[in-house]
Design an enzyme around this catalytic site. Structure first.
Site, short mmCIF file in Angstrom:
data_model
loop_
_atom_site.label_atom_id
_atom_site.label_comp_id
_atom_site.label_asym_id
_atom_site.label_seq_id
_atom_site.Cartn_x
_atom_site.Cartn_y
_atom_site.Cartn_z
N SER A 189 0.81 -1.23 0.00
CA SER A 189 0.00 0.00 0.00
C SER A 189 0.84 1.27 0.00
CB SER A 189 -0.97 0.01 1.20
OG SER A 189 -1.83 -1.11 1.16
N ARG A 190 2.07 1.15 -0.46
CA ARG A 190 2.99 2.29 -0.53
C ARG A 190 3.35 2.86 0.84
NH1 ARG A 190 3.17 0.10 -4.71
NH2 ARG A 190 3.31 1.02 -6.79
#
Length: 212
Positions: A189-190
């Site tokens: 999810s970065r």
């Protein structure tokens, strides 16, 4: 054909926790480099070197690390090259290792100095003969009329030096003395892990987490 804007990857291989990482960034780097070699990452010793010229334009190129210890990170090159000329005017640089398969990046910044002539000699004479001749044959970063120039130069210096080419005076080592390190581990999810080490005083490092 997939649009380049839609190319994405989910990073999920590992994590980097400040409580599990080394207090000394050199030890953390040593661990990650050996893990990259054990994983048989292609050219784990390849690093990008960024310098800045007198015109304030940055430039990058890929070189190979040849050593590291408490003194710093070492590589060898032509002192008359673009990077050599830029380092002569501004002796600071940034390095980056990108081990794609492990989803890891290491960034290192600091002052750059030339290594001793003895250290350059020792490494130069450990290189294959063709590489030693190549150091004489290539006027690195200079404009040449074609590849034939390199081939002719190599033949000339091979005939001149035979099996014992000396180290060219324009060729030798650099050592970057780090004052800042950053370790990046890709996460889902970065929400990546980033740990920065800055030098508080000689031999002492401040370790902090940065937002991705």
């Amino acid at each position: 054909m997939t649009s380049i804007a839609h190319l994405r990857k989910s990073y999920e291989k590992a994590e980097l926790d400040e409580n599990a990482s080394h207090a000394n960034p050199l030890q953390q780097f040593d661990q990650w480099l050996h893990e990259a070699m054990a994983a048989e990452v292609p050219e784990p010793n390849a690093m990008t070197v960024a310098t800045v010229g007198s015109n304030l334009r940055p430039s990058t190129r890929v070189v190979l690390i040849k050593g590291y210890d408490e003194r710093g990170i070492t590589w060898f090159t032509n002192y008359d090259s673009r990077k050599g000329c830029e380092l002569a005017g501004n002796p600071f640089a940034a390095l980056q290792f990108h081990w794609v398969e492990l989803e890891r990046v290491v960034r290192i910044e600091g002052r750059v100095e030339q290594v001793s002539a003895e250290e350059s000699d020792t490494y130069f004479h450990s290189r294959p003969l063709d590489s030693r001749i190549g150091a004489w044959a290539s006027p690195q970063s200079q404009v040449i009329s074609g590849r034939g120039v390199l081939v002719a130069n190599a033949a000339k210096y091979a005939a001149q030096f035979l099996l014992q080419p000396p180290r060219p005076p324009h060729w030798g080592g650099y050592r970057l003395v780090p004052d800042r390190w950053e370790f990046w581990q890709g996460r889902k999810s970065r929400l990546h892990d980033r740990l920065r080490y800055t030098q508080a005083r000689p031999g002492a490092w401040l370790r902090e987490r940065l937002a991705p």
